[in-house]
Design a protein around this motif. Sequence first.
Motif, PDB file in Angstrom:
ATOM      1  N   LEU A 496       0.839  -1.186   0.000  1.00  0.00           N
ATOM      2  CA  LEU A 496       0.000   0.000   0.000  1.00  0.00           C
ATOM      3  C   LEU A 496       0.883   1.248   0.000  1.00  0.00           C
ATOM      4  N   VAL A 497       0.519   2.220  -0.810  1.00  0.00           N
ATOM      5  CA  VAL A 497       1.281   3.467  -0.845  1.00  0.00           C
ATOM      6  C   VAL A 497       1.200   4.157   0.511  1.00  0.00           C
ATOM      7  N   GLY A 530       0.149  -0.995  18.943  1.00  0.00           N
ATOM      8  CA  GLY A 530      -0.475  -0.654  20.216  1.00  0.00           C
ATOM      9  C   GLY A 530      -1.369  -1.785  20.683  1.00  0.00           C
ATOM     10  N   GLN A 531      -2.296  -1.462  21.576  1.00  0.00           N
ATOM     11  CA  GLN A 531      -3.157  -2.465  22.174  1.00  0.00           C
ATOM     12  C   GLN A 531      -4.480  -2.651  21.451  1.00  0.00           C
ATOM     13  N   GLN A 532      -4.921  -1.669  20.676  1.00  0.00           N
ATOM     14  CA  GLN A 532      -6.228  -1.766  20.032  1.00  0.00           C
ATOM     15  C   GLN A 532      -6.170  -1.391  18.555  1.00  0.00           C
ATOM     16  N   ALA A 533      -5.046  -1.589  17.915  1.00  0.00           N
ATOM     17  CA  ALA A 533      -4.934  -1.194  16.508  1.00  0.00           C
ATOM     18  C   ALA A 533      -3.920  -2.077  15.796  1.00  0.00           C
ATOM     19  N   PHE A 534      -4.043  -2.097  14.451  1.00  0.00           N
ATOM     20  CA  PHE A 534      -3.129  -2.827  13.593  1.00  0.00           C
ATOM     21  C   PHE A 534      -2.735  -1.916  12.433  1.00  0.00           C
ATOM     22  N   ILE A 535      -1.527  -2.137  11.914  1.00  0.00           N
ATOM     23  CA  ILE A 535      -1.051  -1.421  10.737  1.00  0.00           C
ATOM     24  C   ILE A 535      -1.139  -2.369   9.547  1.00  0.00           C
ATOM     25  N   LEU A 536      -1.846  -1.936   8.504  1.00  0.00           N
ATOM     26  CA  LEU A 536      -1.985  -2.721   7.274  1.00  0.00           C
ATOM     27  C   LEU A 536      -1.071  -2.119   6.223  1.00  0.00           C
ATOM     28  N   ARG A 537      -0.019  -2.870   5.855  1.00  0.00           N
ATOM     29  CA  ARG A 537       0.975  -2.378   4.901  1.00  0.00           C
ATOM     30  C   ARG A 537       0.843  -3.010   3.523  1.00  0.00           C
ATOM     31  N   GLY A 538       0.182  -4.139   3.428  1.00  0.00           N
ATOM     32  CA  GLY A 538       0.027  -4.799   2.139  1.00  0.00           C
ATOM     33  C   GLY A 538      -1.206  -5.675   2.130  1.00  0.00           C
ATOM     34  N   ILE A 539      -1.755  -5.908   0.947  1.00  0.00           N
ATOM     35  CA  ILE A 539      -2.957  -6.716   0.789  1.00  0.00           C
ATOM     36  C   ILE A 539      -2.744  -7.704  -0.349  1.00  0.00           C
ATOM     37  N   PRO A 540      -3.517  -8.788  -0.406  1.00  0.00           N
ATOM     38  CA  PRO A 540      -3.404  -9.727  -1.527  1.00  0.00           C
ATOM     39  C   PRO A 540      -3.643  -9.030  -2.860  1.00  0.00           C
ATOM     40  N   ALA A 541      -2.965  -9.492  -3.871  1.00  0.00           N
ATOM     41  CA  ALA A 541      -3.018  -8.830  -5.174  1.00  0.00           C
ATOM     42  C   ALA A 541      -4.407  -8.881  -5.789  1.00  0.00           C
ATOM     43  N   GLU A 542      -5.237  -9.844  -5.375  1.00  0.00           N
ATOM     44  CA  GLU A 542      -6.540 -10.013  -6.024  1.00  0.00           C
ATOM     45  C   GLU A 542      -7.623  -9.092  -5.485  1.00  0.00           C
ATOM     46  N   LYS A 544      -9.261  -5.415  -3.732  1.00  0.00           N
ATOM     47  CA  LYS A 544      -9.138  -3.963  -3.775  1.00  0.00           C
ATOM     48  C   LYS A 544      -8.802  -3.431  -2.382  1.00  0.00           C
ATOM     49  N   GLU A 545      -8.150  -2.305  -2.358  1.00  0.00           N
ATOM     50  CA  GLU A 545      -7.754  -1.706  -1.085  1.00  0.00           C
ATOM     51  C   GLU A 545      -8.974  -1.365  -0.237  1.00  0.00           C
ATOM     52  N   SER A 546     -10.061  -0.951  -0.896  1.00  0.00           N
ATOM     53  CA  SER A 546     -11.268  -0.567  -0.157  1.00  0.00           C
ATOM     54  C   SER A 546     -11.951  -1.757   0.499  1.00  0.00           C
ATOM     55  N   ALA A 547     -11.652  -2.975   0.041  1.00  0.00           N
ATOM     56  CA  ALA A 547     -12.319  -4.166   0.574  1.00  0.00           C
ATOM     57  C   ALA A 547     -11.551  -4.799   1.728  1.00  0.00           C
ATOM     58  N   ALA A 548     -10.376  -4.263   2.080  1.00  0.00           N
ATOM     59  CA  ALA A 548      -9.545  -4.893   3.114  1.00  0.00           C
ATOM     60  C   ALA A 548     -10.252  -4.917   4.463  1.00  0.00           C
ATOM     61  N   ASP A 549     -10.849  -3.789   4.872  1.00  0.00           N
ATOM     62  CA  ASP A 549     -11.539  -3.739   6.166  1.00  0.00           C
ATOM     63  C   ASP A 549     -12.693  -4.737   6.209  1.00  0.00           C
TER      64      ASP A 549
END
Length: 631
Positions: A496-497, A530-542, A544-549
């Motif tokens: 992800l950019v 942290g305790q209640q969050a995650f960092i998303l740096r990459g997603i599967p190629a198939e 869309k970025e909007s569908a990750a959540d």
Amino acid sequence: MRDVIHLLPESLANQIAAGEVVQRPSSVVKELLENSIDAGSSQITLIIKNAGKSLIQVVDDGKGMSETDARMCFERHATSKIADTEDLFKILTFGFRGEALASIAAVAQVELKTCQESDETGVLIEIEGSEIKRQEPVMSQTGTTVSVKNLFFNVPARRNFLKSNPVEMRHIIEEFQRVALSNPEINMSLYQDDLETLNLKSGKLAKRIVSIFGKQYQDQLIPCREEVQHVLIEGYIGKPESAKKTRGEQFFFVNGRYVKHPYLHHAIMNAYEELLPEGTFPFYALKIDLDPVHVDINVHPTKTEVKFDDERTIYAVVSATIKQALASNGITPSIDFDLDVNYATQRAASTLPSSANNSNISSGSNNKFTVPTGTFNNNQVKNWQKLYPDPDKTRKWENEFMELKSRSDVPEKSGKPLEITFSSAANEINEQAEQEEKLNEHQARVQKTLQIKYKYIVAQVKSGLMVINQQAAHERILYDQFINRLESGKGISQKLVFPQTIELPPADCATLIGVLPELHQIGFELEPFGQQAFILRGIPAEIKESAADSIIESFLEQIKMNQTSLEDEKKSKMAKIMAKKASLKEGDRLHSDERQALIEQLFASSNPNYSPDGKKIIAMLGSERLDELFM
């Protein structure tokens, strides 16, 4: 004949009784927190190590116990809450059964340190498997500290039935949240493996909800309150647009006690009727206070089930309270008898644009935009026509463009000037013949497949026509790809950019940590932040970025609904979710080459006939069936 009935040894009887009260570490957490609340504590700290398997410690500043009470609290059926039969019908405290500490001490190593405000010294008691190991005076602050170590140390079979640490930790956090929501006036904190997970300050219920579930709930809460005939219902519900696909954020508290009540849950879902997307559940935290003589809490050992003497009335009051709260926030239609109708009409007319009052604005059955007359001049009409062209002409132009683009003999536009080369007549004829052959091949492939309603692919085969559900077919193809990645451990990821921060409630964070290895194998680059969050740096190629959540939310839903220790089943469920989210949908247009590639990949898959969910992919229309249509 010899007598066969005999009394069980006390240690064995205690272990059997403990099986009803202590099912997992979260059961111990629930009992200890409720005892601290009954002691009038204003500060409660919960310390967990190894998901409660190694240590569960509760520290409070309550009134404490005397030396005699400290010893008696570990005896079965010893309690200070009830004295006679009549007390059973007016219970407003939690630990009235007198089994909690006795059951916990039967299957763990327990250390109790307590002191009353009037005493100079406190008392320390150590018990291991219902056997007292040590009892002595000790210096201690006012209050009680209970440490439960090595749960099920003497019952290895029970310990083997415990789930993984993330699963057990999720149950502990859920119990902590329930107690915290029912007692927002108490300061409460949770430490997990020496790290602070939650630090909740005393305040109102709304503040407690936001502190637990996140700041995004601040604008999603709707207050509700109703009091009728000795029944008080108050709390907060969530707006319909904030509903989630996962259960777990629905809370009922009867006289301060968390309960599960499907009948009252149905009352709330009935109030939300036609407001929620299918398969979603709203947030609610409702407190129901009524005379204890009208409710029976002595139904289940865990005290999470209750019975009302008039459930229909409670159902009606709950449903009416939710409907009123939704209507007062403009979510459902309501009639305001105090509203000045004339003023409302003038206000509505003043807020609408002048063109909206023209009766000539309409949309015909052909979906063409009709320009209003009498309010625009000719130049304005031309401008409107530019903004809203004839959709039929636009569609015709698009079709011509797509047909032109699909022809293989039309060169792509480039920035380079056209190069003209001279060749012999023979070479020119050969090149022209080769281009015509390619064009014929392309046109033949186009004729082999056809897309119907952007939903089905029709292909000509020897026996007739083959109809393929494009979404189900793509799900099968993607499912096989994701399964292979999970088994091989090699995921294809796209960076992800701008990395995304995903905030989740503590219980969901604990759940997500348990499946991070599988997410990495699929292609997610996700790490705790942290305790209640995650960092998303990459997603599967198939995907869309909007569908990750949405995909991560679906993962959590499946994990909550289907707790399993089978690795293959877990991988299959994750692959199904990914395939469903990333697959083609009804309405997606496919070119001829894409249709052909989809068919080829489908027949190279593990099961071309059925999707991962068991839906049929292919239907055949044989030549005989086609002939019958015209006979």
